[in-house]
Write an enzyme that holds these catalytic residues in place. Structure first.
Site, PDB file in Angstrom:
ATOM      1  CD  GLU A   1      -2.740   1.199   2.499  1.00 44.78           C
ATOM      2  OE1 GLU A   1      -2.665   0.289   3.352  1.00 44.78           O
ATOM      3  OE2 GLU A   1      -3.459   2.211   2.622  1.00 44.78           O
TER       4      GLU A   1
ATOM      5  NE  ARG B   1       2.886  -8.102  10.160  1.00 42.79           N
ATOM      6  CZ  ARG B   1       2.871  -6.961   9.478  1.00 42.79           C
ATOM      7  NH1 ARG B   1       3.749  -6.017   9.724  1.00 42.79           N
ATOM      8  NH2 ARG B   1       1.952  -6.735   8.569  1.00 42.79           N
TER       9      ARG B   1
ATOM     10  CE  LYS C   1       3.168   0.118   4.734  1.00 47.08           C
ATOM     11  NZ  LYS C   1       2.526  -0.059   3.427  1.00 47.08           N
TER      12      LYS C   1
HETATM   13  P1  ATP Z   1       2.736  -2.017   7.855  1.00 49.79           P
HETATM   14  O1  ATP Z   1       2.112  -2.599   9.065  1.00 49.79           O
HETATM   15  O2  ATP Z   1       4.188  -1.708   8.031  1.00 49.79           O
HETATM   16  O3  ATP Z   1       1.977  -0.861   7.275  1.00 49.79           O
HETATM   17  P2  ATP Z   1       1.516  -3.612   5.875  1.00 49.79           P
HETATM   18  O4  ATP Z   1       1.388  -5.071   5.949  1.00 49.79           O
HETATM   19  O5  ATP Z   1       0.316  -2.797   6.084  1.00 49.79           O
HETATM   20  O6  ATP Z   1       2.716  -3.190   6.790  1.00 49.79           O
HETATM   21  P3  ATP Z   1       1.665  -3.416   3.046  1.00 49.79           P
HETATM   22  O7  ATP Z   1       2.133  -2.288   2.225  1.00 49.79           O
HETATM   23  O8  ATP Z   1       0.233  -3.722   3.041  1.00 49.79           O
HETATM   24  O9  ATP Z   1       2.157  -3.152   4.520  1.00 49.79           O
HETATM   25  O10 ATP Z   1       2.535  -4.717   2.772  1.00 49.79           O
HETATM   26  C1  ATP Z   1       2.877  -5.249   1.528  1.00 49.79           C
HETATM   27  C2  ATP Z   1       3.267  -6.683   1.725  1.00 49.79           C
HETATM   28  O11 ATP Z   1       4.361  -6.781   2.630  1.00 49.79           O
HETATM   29  C3  ATP Z   1       2.146  -7.497   2.336  1.00 49.79           C
HETATM   30  O12 ATP Z   1       2.040  -8.718   1.665  1.00 49.79           O
HETATM   31  C4  ATP Z   1       2.550  -7.673   3.766  1.00 49.79           C
HETATM   32  O13 ATP Z   1       2.005  -8.835   4.304  1.00 49.79           O
HETATM   33  C5  ATP Z   1       4.078  -7.695   3.655  1.00 49.79           C
HETATM   34  N1  ATP Z   1       4.697  -7.276   4.915  1.00 49.79           N
HETATM   35  C6  ATP Z   1       4.505  -6.130   5.585  1.00 49.79           C
HETATM   36  N2  ATP Z   1       5.204  -6.110   6.736  1.00 49.79           N
HETATM   37  C7  ATP Z   1       5.900  -7.270   6.784  1.00 49.79           C
HETATM   38  C8  ATP Z   1       6.802  -7.858   7.715  1.00 49.79           C
HETATM   39  N3  ATP Z   1       7.146  -7.232   8.840  1.00 49.79           N
HETATM   40  N4  ATP Z   1       7.308  -9.069   7.431  1.00 49.79           N
HETATM   41  C9  ATP Z   1       6.956  -9.720   6.300  1.00 49.79           C
HETATM   42  N5  ATP Z   1       6.116  -9.233   5.394  1.00 49.79           N
HETATM   43  C10 ATP Z   1       5.576  -8.016   5.617  1.00 49.79           C
HETATM   44 MG    MG Z   2      -1.362  -2.386   5.152  1.00 47.11          MG
END
Ligand code: ATP
Ligand code: MG
Length: 575
Positions: free
Chosen positions: A49, A273, A283
């Site tokens: 995102e 994760r 983020k």
């Molecule tokens: P955040 O909580 O940092 O905003 P998010 O999961 O909302 O992370 P996205 O931009 O939606 O962030 O993530 C893109 C991809 O990266 C998704 O498939 C998500 O599952 C993966 N991802 C995000 N954080 C991690 C992590 N700490 N370890 C492994 N994969 C991750």
């Molecule tokens: Mg997200």
């Protein structure tokens, strides 16, 4: 789809190593290939995102999405999950593309969930017509209240049984912008008594009158993640859609939409994760650090963002090797930050040219060395890589050494310079301390010594005399002034989220996470190093040239320290 050669100085970069020997995701893919579930196709996507910069956790997802597809000659799309116009920006889109490329991967297709808004809307209408979706007038708070809890079933909304015609009419008026934000939603009609809360008539669309970074003002209704994600996967004919464990409970919903619509059956697979000690990987929280000025920006070298650790000097190879070694699993855990640092050291040890720099200079005067004489000493550029060759380093009568490398009263076990003691100057000579000069405060400001001409190059003299220590130095008249930024963890607690009541993670910020050394002295070969170039400063650690460097005044970030054996000995002695 081999990883790109990294864009910057890493010309000899190897392609990504395959991840750890095996993992359950690879096993699923192998099984699907065996049963010909997807006609032998492997297609993945990385779906960030664009609401912030990518962090090291995303690197794990990227290595899995691209790495596994690569292994099976498949394809990977980069898809921006841009369904929330209020938080998303083009700056983030650009940085994400740069970071994925930097990690060494390239995407086959570049897509945006917003590309699919028309199709998603059409499918929503289809679900309404099939009696599988309805317009609800409950507010967000009421929807939450009606949803129930894990132990209490939900309650039907009074609007749940609207006619198809009424739903179609209201949904169309939602789309046209007749209603203010938050007044209506479109919900899937599933089961308010489901044990899975995600199946209790989840919201599919909400009204947001906001300009979208790509679709502008075309829409004022936006799909929810759960409605957009699986359908986007299906449109792209993604076979294996990897995401993190918190989406496990969303999988029945992911499958429900696909089944109701009768579209391509993408398959969601969840993995753990990445969590790292002393590090926040969210983020939303990283954005706060930036907005509240706790760090200098998204690319502050203390940040766990890919742009931060790149600026710090981490290499894509080190990150890929780290991710490969931690593997994937179905249960979440925490990885030691020290392990990531280990992979950074291991990679830089092989490739970073060595140089000499003195962070806290103390003058060393060699009384028996001829005034105005300068010798060019031959120094090895990288003992791990013979092809890196040697360079000349000027040596003269007045040098700088580290303050730490001299003690007037050496404690037991301290073998560096002290009165009467002889040490080796790296690549130069043995020197023996004769006396010191102090200022009015009694601090040593100059150390005097004599050298032994028979030890040129740092070699053992004919009498076979040995020294216990080798220290680094920079010739004072030739030294270049540099700024060096030393980093410690951004948080003092292993778990930055562990706080007293009424506090948040900012209470755990480390006040000493950045130390700026303004008057370091470096050898003249480093006068104008290219930005992003990495060095090992002998005995001090790995350093990377910061973009804020200016002509004649380089700025270095310490990437990671070498293991400091003395600090450990001293600590043990004190305890
Ligand atoms: P955040 O909580 O940092 O905003 P998010 O999961 O909302 O992370 P996205 O931009 O939606 O962030 O993530 C893109 C991809 O990266 C998704 O498939 C998500 O599952 C993966 N991802 C995000 N954080 C991690 C992590 N700490 N370890 C492994 N994969 C991750
Ligand atoms: Mg997200």
């Amino acid at each position: 789809m081999n990883p790109n050669p990294p864009t910057e100085t890493d010309a000899n970069a190897a392609p990504a190593k395959p991840a750890a020997p095996s993992n359950f995701i690879r096993d699923i893919i192998l099984e699907d290939l065996k049963t010909n579930k997807y006609n032998g196709r492997v297609q993945t996507r990385f779906p960030p995102e664009p609401n912030g910069y990518l962090h090291i956790g995303h690197a794990k997802a990227i290595c899995l999405d691209f790495g596994l597809a690569d292994e099976f000659h498949g394809h990977t799309n980069l898809r921006f999950d841009d369904t929330n116009p209020e938080k998303e920006e083009t700056e983030y889109v650009d940085s994400i593309m740069e970071d994925v490329k930097w990690l060494g991967f390239h995407w086959d297709g570049l897509f945006y969930a917003s590309d699919y808004f028309d199709q998603l809307h059409e499918w929503a209408v289809q679900l309404i017509k099939a009696g599988k979706a309805y317009v609800d007038d409950l507010s967000a708070d009421q929807i939450r209240e009606y949803r129930g809890t894990l132990t209490k079933p939900g309650k039907d909304s009074p609007y749940r049984n609207r006619s198809v015609e009424e739903n179609l009419d209201l949904f169309e008026r939602m789309r046209k912008g007749e209603f203010p934000d938050g007044t209506r939603t479109l919900r899937a009609k599933i089961d308010m008594a489901s044990p899975n809360l995600n199946m209790r008539d989840p919201v599919m669309y909400r009204i947001i009158h906001a300009e979208h970074h790509r679709t502008g003002n075309k829409w004022c209704i936006y799909p929810m993640y759960d409605y957009a994600h699986g359908q986007s996967d299906s449109i792209e004919r993604v076979t294996h859609s990897m995401c993190t464990l918190e989406f496990e409970d969303h999988r029945p919903l992911y499958n429900w939409f696909i089944q109701q619509l009768g579209i391509f059956p993408s398959q969601q697979i969840e993995f753990d994760r990445l969590n790292l000690t002393y590090t926040l990987l969210s983020k939303r929280k990283l954005l706060r650090l930036v907005q509240e000025g706790h760090v200098r920006g998204w690319d502050d070298p203390r940040m766990p963002t890919l742009s931060g650790i790149r600026r710090r000097g981490y290499t894509p190879e080190a990150i890929r090797n780290f991710v490969g070694s931690i593997g994937v699993s179905k249960t979440s855990g925490i990885i030691e930050l020290a392990m990531l640092e280990h992979f950074v050291r291991e990679d830089l040890n092989k490739r970073a040219p060595r140089a000499m720099a003195v962070l806290r200079p103390l003058k060393l005067v060699i009384d028996n060395y001829p005034e105005n004489q300068v010798e060019q000493m031959e120094a090895v550029n990288n003992p791990e890589d013979a092809s890196a060759g040697t360079r000349k380093v000027p040596f003269s009568r007045v040098l700088y050494i580290e303050q730490d490398d001299f003690r007037e009263d050496p404690p037991k076990g301290y073998f560096r310079l002290s009165p009467g003691r002889e040490v080796r100057l790296r690549y130069a000579y043995f020197v023996k301390c004769t006396n010191v000069v102090k200022n009015s405060k009694g601090e040593v400001v100059e150390v005097h010594c004599t050298y032994d001409p028979e030890t040129r190059g740092g070699n053992t003299p004919p009498d076979g005399r040995k020294v216990k220590s080798t220290i680094h130095w920079v010739s004072a008249p030739h030294a270049i002034d540099a700024e060096v930024r030393l980093y410690d963890t951004l948080f003092t607690k292993e778990d930055p989220n562990q706080t007293e009541e009424g506090q948040d993670f900012t209470a755990n910020l480390n006040p000493n996470s950045l130390e700026i050394v303004k008057d370091a002295k470096i050898e003249p070969s480093l006068a104008t190093p290219p930005i992003g170039k990495r060095f090992q400063f002998e005995r001090l650690g790995y350093f990377c040239v910061d973009p804020e460097s200016t002509a004649g005044r380089p700025v270095f970030n310490r990437t990671v320290a070498l293991k400091d054996t003395w600090a450990k000995v001293e600590k043990r002695q004190k305890s």
